[in-house]
Design a protein around this motif. Structure first.
Motif, PDB file in Angstrom:
ATOM      1  N   PHE A 185      -6.502  -2.250  11.288  1.00 18.90           N
ATOM      2  CA  PHE A 185      -5.805  -1.627  10.368  1.00 18.90           C
ATOM      3  C   PHE A 185      -4.548  -0.817  10.740  1.00 18.90           C
ATOM      4  O   PHE A 185      -3.370  -1.088  10.219  1.00 18.90           O
ATOM      5  CB  PHE A 185      -6.672  -0.776   9.487  1.00 18.90           C
ATOM      6  N   ASP A 186      -4.597  -0.089  11.721  1.00 19.33           N
ATOM      7  CA  ASP A 186      -3.409   0.638  12.299  1.00 19.33           C
ATOM      8  C   ASP A 186      -2.184  -0.377  13.175  1.00 19.33           C
ATOM      9  O   ASP A 186      -1.169  -0.173  12.821  1.00 19.33           O
ATOM     10  CB  ASP A 186      -4.067   1.588  13.524  1.00 19.33           C
ATOM     11  N   ARG A 223       3.054  -2.731  11.878  1.00 12.26           N
ATOM     12  CA  ARG A 223       3.893  -3.858  11.915  1.00 12.26           C
ATOM     13  C   ARG A 223       4.699  -3.936  10.434  1.00 12.26           C
ATOM     14  O   ARG A 223       5.302  -4.785  10.175  1.00 12.26           O
ATOM     15  CB  ARG A 223       2.928  -5.260  12.001  1.00 12.26           C
ATOM     16  N   GLY A 224       4.078  -3.287   9.545  1.00 10.67           N
ATOM     17  CA  GLY A 224       4.803  -3.059   8.424  1.00 10.67           C
ATOM     18  C   GLY A 224       4.133  -3.912   7.419  1.00 10.67           C
ATOM     19  O   GLY A 224       4.846  -4.574   6.234  1.00 10.67           O
ATOM     20  N   TYR A 225       3.084  -4.372   7.420  1.00  9.67           N
ATOM     21  CA  TYR A 225       2.476  -5.348   6.593  1.00  9.67           C
ATOM     22  C   TYR A 225       2.044  -4.598   5.444  1.00  9.67           C
ATOM     23  O   TYR A 225       1.446  -3.486   5.191  1.00  9.67           O
ATOM     24  CB  TYR A 225       0.831  -5.914   7.009  1.00  9.67           C
ATOM     25  N   ASN A 226       2.083  -5.590   4.208  1.00 11.42           N
ATOM     26  CA  ASN A 226       1.989  -4.750   2.831  1.00 11.42           C
ATOM     27  C   ASN A 226       0.479  -4.956   2.787  1.00 11.42           C
ATOM     28  O   ASN A 226      -0.336  -5.412   3.330  1.00 11.42           O
ATOM     29  CB  ASN A 226       2.612  -5.654   1.721  1.00 11.42           C
ATOM     30  N   GLU A 227      -0.028  -4.226   1.566  1.00 15.16           N
ATOM     31  CA  GLU A 227      -1.487  -3.852   1.268  1.00 15.16           C
ATOM     32  C   GLU A 227      -2.357  -5.067   1.078  1.00 15.16           C
ATOM     33  O   GLU A 227      -3.382  -5.328   1.728  1.00 15.16           O
ATOM     34  CB  GLU A 227      -1.650  -3.070   0.019  1.00 15.16           C
ATOM     35  N   LYS A 228      -1.681  -6.253   0.331  1.00  9.83           N
ATOM     36  CA  LYS A 228      -2.107  -7.479   0.352  1.00  9.83           C
ATOM     37  C   LYS A 228      -2.671  -8.294   1.768  1.00  9.83           C
ATOM     38  O   LYS A 228      -3.729  -8.859   1.978  1.00  9.83           O
ATOM     39  CB  LYS A 228      -1.628  -8.377  -0.554  1.00  9.83           C
TER      40      LYS A 228
END
Length: 155
Positions: free
Chosen positions: A87-88, A93-98
């Motif tokens: 998760f961290d 990396r800037g991944y969106n929630e989805k």
């Protein structure tokens, strides 16, 4: 890390996809490109042929493996991470929630590990922890020993 210790050529498949535009479009929901598998495989086939001519091995680094031909690999490492660590990393990396949720679910359900086991001979698929720098270093050392043994057996 491994390629530095072993002399193998590192191929970051994600970067290769970006550099050579091996995609067919964009998935806005997951904020990712839609892979053009044929274009990628053709490109990688060329890289594998070049390395074979140079008598150089390859470390192919990618988040999935089932699309690659079994003949390309002598060892498939599936890096595993605890979900809090993952998760961290994904957040950094800037991944969106989805996209983050999909990746975490895939890790929990061991999707990549199962795909590797279904796509390759079981004896070449190794599951290795990837939570800490120490684990990464240990994995690289184990792989170096494997590479040295493979070279000794195949010379």
């Amino acid at each position: 890390m491994l390629q530095e210790k072993s002399g193998l050529r590192h191929v970051n498949v994600g970067e290769l996809i970006q550099q050579h535009k091996c995609y067919e479009g964009h998935d806005s929901t997951l904020d990712t490109h839609i892979l053009d598998e044929e274009k990628l495989l053709d490109l990688m086939e060329t890289i594998f042929q070049e390395c074979a001519e140079e008598n150089t091995g390859i470390v192919a680094d990618y988040h999935s493996c089932e699309l690659f031909p079994e003949r390309w690999f002598d060892l498939v490492l599936v890096l595993r991470a605890n979900t809090d660590v993952l998760f961290d990393r994904l957040t950094e990396r800037g991944y969106n929630e989805k996209k983050r949720s999909e990746n975490l679910e895939a890790e929990i359900m061991q999707v990549v590990l199962d795909e590797a086991r279904e796509s390759y001979a079981l004896e070449i698929v190794q599951e290795v922890p990837s939570n800490t720098v120490e684990e990464l270093e240990s994995n690289a050392e184990r792989c170096q020993v494997w590479v040295e043994q493979w070279v000794a057996n195949n010379s």
